[in-house]
Motif scaffolding. Structure first.
Motif, mmCIF file in Angstrom:
data_model
loop_
_atom_site.group_PDB
_atom_site.id
_atom_site.type_symbol
_atom_site.label_atom_id
_atom_site.label_comp_id
_atom_site.label_asym_id
_atom_site.label_seq_id
_atom_site.Cartn_x
_atom_site.Cartn_y
_atom_site.Cartn_z
ATOM 1 N N LEU A 191 10.038 -2.520 -1.413
ATOM 2 C CA LEU A 191 9.178 -2.441 -2.602
ATOM 3 C C LEU A 191 9.244 -1.062 -3.254
ATOM 4 C CD1 LEU A 191 7.188 -4.021 -4.383
ATOM 5 C CD2 LEU A 191 5.333 -3.194 -2.927
ATOM 6 N N THR A 192 9.463 -0.022 -2.430
ATOM 7 C CA THR A 192 9.571 1.339 -2.969
ATOM 8 C C THR A 192 10.587 1.392 -4.104
ATOM 9 O OG1 THR A 192 9.400 1.955 -0.661
ATOM 10 C CG2 THR A 192 9.740 3.734 -2.201
ATOM 11 N N HIS A 193 11.738 0.798 -3.851
ATOM 12 C CA HIS A 193 12.811 0.870 -4.853
ATOM 13 C C HIS A 193 12.498 0.015 -6.074
ATOM 14 C CE1 HIS A 193 15.360 3.212 -2.214
ATOM 15 N NE2 HIS A 193 14.897 2.450 -1.228
ATOM 16 N N LEU A 248 0.789 -1.225 0.000
ATOM 17 C CA LEU A 248 0.000 0.000 0.000
ATOM 18 C C LEU A 248 0.826 1.282 0.000
ATOM 19 C CD1 LEU A 248 -2.678 -1.212 2.575
ATOM 20 C CD2 LEU A 248 -2.969 -0.951 0.090
ATOM 21 N N PHE A 249 1.987 1.247 0.653
ATOM 22 C CA PHE A 249 2.705 2.509 0.900
ATOM 23 C C PHE A 249 4.041 2.638 0.183
ATOM 24 C CE2 PHE A 249 -0.119 2.032 4.566
ATOM 25 C CZ PHE A 249 -0.755 3.266 4.525
ATOM 26 N N SER A 250 4.233 1.960 -0.896
ATOM 27 C CA SER A 250 5.535 2.025 -1.570
ATOM 28 C C SER A 250 5.473 2.781 -2.886
ATOM 29 C CB SER A 250 6.063 0.607 -1.808
ATOM 30 O OG SER A 250 6.240 -0.077 -0.594
ATOM 31 N N PRO A 276 1.348 8.280 -5.533
ATOM 32 C CA PRO A 276 2.767 8.634 -5.488
ATOM 33 C C PRO A 276 3.236 8.874 -4.060
ATOM 34 C CG PRO A 276 1.501 10.248 -6.766
ATOM 35 C CD PRO A 276 0.530 9.279 -6.222
ATOM 36 N N LEU A 277 4.482 8.539 -3.804
ATOM 37 C CA LEU A 277 5.078 8.755 -2.485
ATOM 38 C C LEU A 277 4.957 10.204 -2.053
ATOM 39 C CD1 LEU A 277 8.517 6.910 -2.213
ATOM 40 C CD2 LEU A 277 6.410 6.471 -0.946
ATOM 41 N N VAL A 299 7.663 10.524 6.353
ATOM 42 C CA VAL A 299 7.175 9.192 5.985
ATOM 43 C C VAL A 299 7.756 8.772 4.642
ATOM 44 C CG1 VAL A 299 5.123 7.774 5.602
ATOM 45 C CG2 VAL A 299 5.058 9.632 7.281
ATOM 46 N N GLN A 300 7.898 9.736 3.741
ATOM 47 C CA GLN A 300 8.527 9.434 2.443
ATOM 48 C C GLN A 300 9.926 8.867 2.635
ATOM 49 O OE1 GLN A 300 8.633 12.454 -0.638
ATOM 50 N NE2 GLN A 300 6.723 13.313 0.124
#
Ligand SMILES: Nc1ncnc2c1ncn2[C@@H]1O[C@H](COP(=O)(O)OP(=O)(O)OP(=O)(O)O)[C@@H](O)[C@H]1O
Ligand SMILES: [Mg+2]
Lengths: 259, 313
Positions: free
Chosen positions: A212-214, A187-189, A194-195, A202-203
């Motif tokens: 997962l963000t990367h 949910l948060f990546s 968008p971040l 938090v970003q």
């Protein structure tokens, strides 16, 4: 001592081959989810929720979430493979006991499992691409880069998953990392929004601790054909973290299995 | 095989040498300072009640469980440093079957051969020989779950042979088998010995140990209590015969009078003797006991005498 470098030989691939052989025997079941899942996400979220969204970062919403669907698939495949599937082989089937009675070492078994986890991510990615491509949400040929990258991203999640498997007291407890780690990441990546919508701290948190963000950043830069320096930074993060968890997972597993 | 020629004498080095071997799991001492030697070509048995440390000792020989003390060599190589070389030469039947449930009988053996770097053509040839050897040709394409317990045990013996191992570690090879299946396995074990294999086995079937083993040890609580040839152990610890008689003050008095060696077990007395006739006569003539039976002493008598009759956890 948790970061000891394992001594490996080419026999690692024997473990990989064993898993591949099992996979091929049951491939009909294995091939269905990677087709269905992107379809459901894209229809429900991309075209469903997407009707309320104009554009994100200057692109149509389905195009924005298509890479997130792939990245999540990469994560889910190897994470599931190296938690539940590995646990079943290790604990219920005693497959590892059988293999270490041959010239292979436990380290080689674990590394074979990790490589197989990464391979599962790659296979699933290959299956997902045509489904998404059919909706015109991927830029080609750049999107093809996602295939080799799926192995790298898959390996990252495989090593993290293996650490959970090494310390879990039983198979049910493997649900915790799924709920507390995989779902929040999903949910948060920067997946479905968008971040940059998140508060600044938090970003940074997401960039620092949510793998997962990367993976999303890299996949998105491929599927939208917008390569930037950010990709290298994320790749560097992935390589370093993979290395760390690779060593940690092998040593934790060795500790668990060689009493 | 390390053989040393010295002054015209040929010394065949033992296959396994363990000296003062120790294995701890936390505070528990599973293997407590044991020493033994297994010579080439012999069948060497490990007996002992549940939890005695047999499996632990087997795993140490297999190089999958590092010791906490002492020294252990297999084919002259240290188990701590030459695991890969040692494991290449041995075949293992684990106490619990651990097949790949997703594969057929044949595929299980094929995948296992791959771990030993056996070229596929050679493996296929060996596997069909082995399936014949354990009489499973017809089950070649059967999934593991459809095999009976006896077939699984035969298959796991075949699996232990895919690398043409010279040393076999068999941890309860006949556990849970019917008499037919057990006899088949015994026969195969003897054949393997005749072909030159060295075999280490554990078992809870004392008759099996007596029939198969050239030498054996009886373990309890991690320690080796005795070592020897089965018949010699029986002779040394029990005598050749046992006379069983109903327990009662008269019988006890009578046995004391003839200075017999005996033990009371519940409502029965066991007399250990080399002259059952004399004991039986004395009992029958002097105290008219209810019931007298004379029988051959067995390894089971030795086992129970040494390890006691208390149930193990
Ligand atoms: N991995 C382990 N961790 C902790 N304790 C162990 C482990 N493996 C064995 N033990 C303990 O070591 C002791 C010896 O066990 P082992 O399995 O060697 O006995 P065994 O003689 O093979 O028994 P059985 O006849 O029941 O197979 C037991 O008390 C057992 O609980
Ligand atoms: Mg045992």
């Amino acid at each position: 001592m948790y970061l000891e470098i394992p001594q490996l030989t080419g026999s690692v691939w024997k473990v990989w081959l064993r898993n591949r052989d099992v996979f091929m025997k049951t491939f009909r079941v294995n091939f269905i989810p990677p087709f269905i899942q992107p379809l459901l996400y894209l229809l429900a979220i991309g075209f469903g929720v997407g009707t309320f969204v104009n554009t994100v970062d200057g692109m149509p919403y389905p195009k924005f979430i298509a890479p997130a669907i792939i990245a999540t698939g990469i994560m889910n495949s190897s994470f599931f493979e190296c938690t539940f599937a590995t646990y079943v082989r290790m604990y219920f089937q005693k497959t590892f006991d059988a293999i270490i009675a041959t010239p292979l070492s436990i380290e080689e078994v674990i590394v074979g499992e990790l490589l197989w986890g990464a391979t599962r991510s790659t296979i699933d990615t290959i299956l997902m691409l045509p489904v998404l491509a059919a909706f015109g949400v991927l830029e080609f040929p750049q999107s093809l880069l996602v295939i080799p990258f799926a192995f790298i991203g898959g390996f990252l999640f495989a090593t993290i998953a293996m650490c959970f498997t090494a310390i879990t007291p039983n198979i049910d407890s493997l649900n915790y990392p799924s709920f507390l780690f995989v779902t929040p990441m999903f949910l948060f990546s920067g997946t479905f929004f968008p971040l940059s919508l998140l508060p600044q701290p938090v970003q940074y948190m997401a960039l620092a601790v949510l793998p997962l963000t990367h993976v999303v950043i890299i996949v998105r830069s491929f599927t939208t054909a917008t390569l930037s320096g950010m990709v290298l930074l994320s790749l560097g993060w992935i390589v370093l973290v993979s290395l760390l968890f690779f060593l940690l997972s092998v040593n934790l597993m060795k500790r668990r299995l060689i009493a | 095989m390390p053989a040393i020629l010295l002054d015209g004498w040929l010394f065949i080095a033992p296959v396994i040498v363990a000296s003062n071997l120790v294995k701890r799991f936390g505070n528990l001492v599973a293997v407590d300072n044991i020493s033994f030697t297994v010579e080439e070509g012999e069948i060497f048995g490990f007996l002992g009640p549940n939890g005695a440390g047999k499996t632990t000792a087997m795993k140490m020989i297999q190089c999958v469980s590092p010791g906490s003390g002492g020294k252990l060599t297999v084919f002259g190589m240290d188990v701590n440093t030459e695991q890969r070389k040692i494991k290449r030469l041995i075949g293992v039947v684990p106490q619990e079957n651990n097949f790949d449930p997703d594969f057929t009988v044949y595929e299980n053996l094929l995948v296992y051969s791959r771990y030993f770097d056996i070229p596929r053509r050679d493996a296929e040839k060996t596997i069909s020989e082995l399936l014949d050897f354990v009489q499973l040709d017809e089950k070649k394409d059967t999934m593991i779950e459809h095999l009976s317990g006896g077939m699984k045990r035969r298959l796991i013996l075949a699996r232990a042979l895919v690398n043409r191992s010279r040393l076999l570690i068999l941890d309860e090879p006949t556990v849970g088998l019917d008499p037919q299946a057990r006899h088949l396995i015994w026969d195969r074990i003897r054949k393997l010995q005749a072909q030159g294999s060295t075999i280490v086995l554990t078992t809870h079937y004392l008759e099996e140990a007596a029939r198969l083993c050239d030498r054996l040890v009886i373990m309890d609580s991690g320690k080796i209590l005795v070592e020897g040839k089965p018949d010699e152990l029986v002779r040394d610890y029990i005598g050749t015969e046992i006379v069983e008689v109903q327990n009662g003050p008269e019988a006890v008095a009578c046995l004391d009078r003839i200075a017999a060696k005996y033990e009371t077990i519940g409502d029965m007395i066991q007399v250990y003797t080399d002259d059952p006739q004399k004991v039986a006569n004395a009992l029958l003539e002097e105290c008219r006991p209810g019931h007298v039976v004379a029988r051959k002493a067995t390894l089971e008598d030795v086992f129970l005498k040494l390890t006691g009759r208390k149930l193990r956890e």
